[in-house]
Design a protein around this motif. Structure first.
Motif, PDB file in Angstrom:
ATOM      1  N   ALA A   1     -44.619 -12.139  40.349  1.00  0.00           N
ATOM      2  CA  ALA A   1     -45.135 -13.639  40.313  1.00  0.00           C
ATOM      3  C   ALA A   1     -44.600 -14.440  41.542  1.00  0.00           C
ATOM      4  O   ALA A   1     -45.277 -15.358  42.220  1.00  0.00           O
ATOM      5  CB  ALA A   1     -44.983 -13.914  39.080  1.00  0.00           C
ATOM      6  N   ALA A   2     -43.081 -14.219  41.774  1.00  0.00           N
ATOM      7  CA  ALA A   2     -42.694 -15.047  42.717  1.00  0.00           C
ATOM      8  C   ALA A   2     -43.077 -14.436  44.165  1.00  0.00           C
ATOM      9  O   ALA A   2     -43.488 -15.492  45.346  1.00  0.00           O
ATOM     10  CB  ALA A   2     -41.077 -14.803  42.860  1.00  0.00           C
ATOM     11  N   ILE A   3     -43.460 -13.382  44.492  1.00  0.00           N
ATOM     12  CA  ILE A   3     -43.810 -12.958  45.814  1.00  0.00           C
ATOM     13  C   ILE A   3     -45.387 -13.537  45.764  1.00  0.00           C
ATOM     14  O   ILE A   3     -45.590 -14.027  46.952  1.00  0.00           O
ATOM     15  CB  ILE A   3     -43.975 -11.340  45.826  1.00  0.00           C
ATOM     16  N   VAL A   4     -46.308 -13.393  44.827  1.00  0.00           N
ATOM     17  CA  VAL A   4     -47.646 -14.072  45.051  1.00  0.00           C
ATOM     18  C   VAL A   4     -47.540 -15.572  45.325  1.00  0.00           C
ATOM     19  O   VAL A   4     -48.433 -16.097  46.041  1.00  0.00           O
ATOM     20  CB  VAL A   4     -48.609 -13.540  43.828  1.00  0.00           C
ATOM     21  N   LEU A   5     -46.813 -16.310  44.479  1.00  0.00           N
ATOM     22  CA  LEU A   5     -46.511 -17.584  44.852  1.00  0.00           C
ATOM     23  C   LEU A   5     -46.294 -17.897  45.981  1.00  0.00           C
ATOM     24  O   LEU A   5     -46.839 -18.881  46.679  1.00  0.00           O
ATOM     25  CB  LEU A   5     -45.471 -18.248  43.929  1.00  0.00           C
ATOM     26  N   GLY A   6     -45.390 -17.305  46.762  1.00  0.00           N
ATOM     27  CA  GLY A   6     -45.122 -17.298  48.408  1.00  0.00           C
ATOM     28  C   GLY A   6     -46.318 -17.084  49.044  1.00  0.00           C
ATOM     29  O   GLY A   6     -46.490 -17.868  50.219  1.00  0.00           O
ATOM     30  N   LEU A   7     -47.014 -16.083  48.728  1.00  0.00           N
ATOM     31  CA  LEU A   7     -48.252 -15.626  49.658  1.00  0.00           C
ATOM     32  C   LEU A   7     -49.110 -16.479  49.626  1.00  0.00           C
ATOM     33  O   LEU A   7     -49.917 -16.729  50.402  1.00  0.00           O
ATOM     34  CB  LEU A   7     -48.482 -14.219  49.105  1.00  0.00           C
ATOM     35  N   LYS A   8     -49.425 -17.189  48.550  1.00  0.00           N
ATOM     36  CA  LYS A   8     -50.545 -18.297  48.327  1.00  0.00           C
ATOM     37  C   LYS A   8     -50.139 -19.824  48.632  1.00  0.00           C
ATOM     38  O   LYS A   8     -50.716 -20.792  48.342  1.00  0.00           O
ATOM     39  CB  LYS A   8     -51.077 -18.371  46.850  1.00  0.00           C
ATOM     40  N   ALA A   9     -48.775 -19.959  49.271  1.00  0.00           N
ATOM     41  CA  ALA A   9     -48.333 -21.161  49.204  1.00  0.00           C
ATOM     42  C   ALA A   9     -49.193 -22.293  49.875  1.00  0.00           C
ATOM     43  O   ALA A   9     -49.358 -23.258  49.536  1.00  0.00           O
ATOM     44  CB  ALA A   9     -47.029 -21.199  50.097  1.00  0.00           C
ATOM     45  N   GLU A  10     -49.975 -21.907  51.025  1.00  0.00           N
ATOM     46  CA  GLU A  10     -50.767 -22.729  51.939  1.00  0.00           C
ATOM     47  C   GLU A  10     -52.044 -22.967  51.119  1.00  0.00           C
ATOM     48  O   GLU A  10     -52.686 -23.866  51.346  1.00  0.00           O
ATOM     49  CB  GLU A  10     -51.058 -21.939  53.249  1.00  0.00           C
ATOM     50  N   GLN A  11     -52.447 -22.099  50.074  1.00  0.00           N
ATOM     51  CA  GLN A  11     -53.738 -22.221  49.452  1.00  0.00           C
ATOM     52  C   GLN A  11     -53.548 -23.368  48.293  1.00  0.00           C
ATOM     53  O   GLN A  11     -54.791 -23.682  47.748  1.00  0.00           O
ATOM     54  CB  GLN A  11     -54.248 -20.895  48.840  1.00  0.00           C
ATOM     55  N   PHE A  12     -52.349 -23.457  47.818  1.00  0.00           N
ATOM     56  CA  PHE A  12     -52.095 -24.386  46.704  1.00  0.00           C
ATOM     57  C   PHE A  12     -52.221 -26.174  46.979  1.00  0.00           C
ATOM     58  O   PHE A  12     -52.009 -26.287  48.259  1.00  0.00           O
ATOM     59  CB  PHE A  12     -50.934 -24.006  46.212  1.00  0.00           C
TER      60      PHE A  12
END
Length: 194
Positions: free
Chosen positions: A93-104
């Motif tokens: 979950a933490a990794i995916v949050l980081g990977l999607k940072a620019e999309q949020f």
């Protein structure tokens, strides 16, 4: 070939081929995302933990549709800090949050950064059922991950959010907290914190 594939494979390939609608992607995310976070359930005489075998990492290469960004941010930020969630689920979950940072959007970024900072700044909590069992006398040994795996993933995600943080005070807090960490291991999925 794709018609007979499982949902994640089918939508992933169709996403790569640019042959999937935003509604299909959103519907798939709404269906699968809740199943990526397992939790300890009380049962008579103890606790139970079911493992679904599905990870939130399926989102790694997908572009998040606008209609599910808030839902994804909420689900993953809750999972990162949930002591009843298995450590690998919290880590992914933490990794995916980081990977999607620019999309949020900004509000979702703020929510994610606060949750990730909580992992670094508060005493780490995890239900005994989700911790690894390393008793050398036990016939059954389970590797459920380690606290450091979740902390490293949270730090890595914070570094991805760093350039997107507008609040100078929060930026300084990220620098301070990540700077306190020591690299103690390299994660098996090929990501590390320098």
């Amino acid at each position: 070939l794709l018609e007979d594939a499982d949902t994640v494979t089918r939508v992933t390939w169709r996403h790569v081929l640019d042959d999937v609608t935003e509604e299909e992607v959103a519907s798939t995310i709404r269906d699968l995302l809740p199943r990526t976070i397992n939790r300890v359930q009380p049962v008579e005489g103890g606790f139970s933990l079911g493992i679904s075998g599905l990870s939130s990492m399926f989102l790694r290469d997908w572009t998040l549709p606008e209609s599910v960004k808030e839902e994804v941010a909420n689900t993953l930020t809750q999972a990162v800090t949930d002591p009843d969630a298995p450590l690998p689920d919290r880590q992914s979950a933490a990794i995916v949050l980081g990977l999607k940072a620019e999309q949020f959007r900004e509000e979702e970024r703020h929510q994610a950064v606060n949750a990730l900072l909580d992992v670094l700044t508060r005493p780490f909590e995890a239900h005994d059922t989700v911790r690894s069992i390393d008793d050398p006398l036990s016939m059954l040994r389970m590797n459920m991950g380690q606290e450091q795996d979740v902390i490293a993933a949270a730090a890595g995600a914070l570094l991805r959010f760093f350039e997107l943080i507008d609040d100078q005070q929060q930026r300084q807090r990220v620098i301070d907290e990540v700077g306190k960490l020591r690299a103690s291991q390299v994660e098996p999925i090929g990501r590390s914190i320098a």
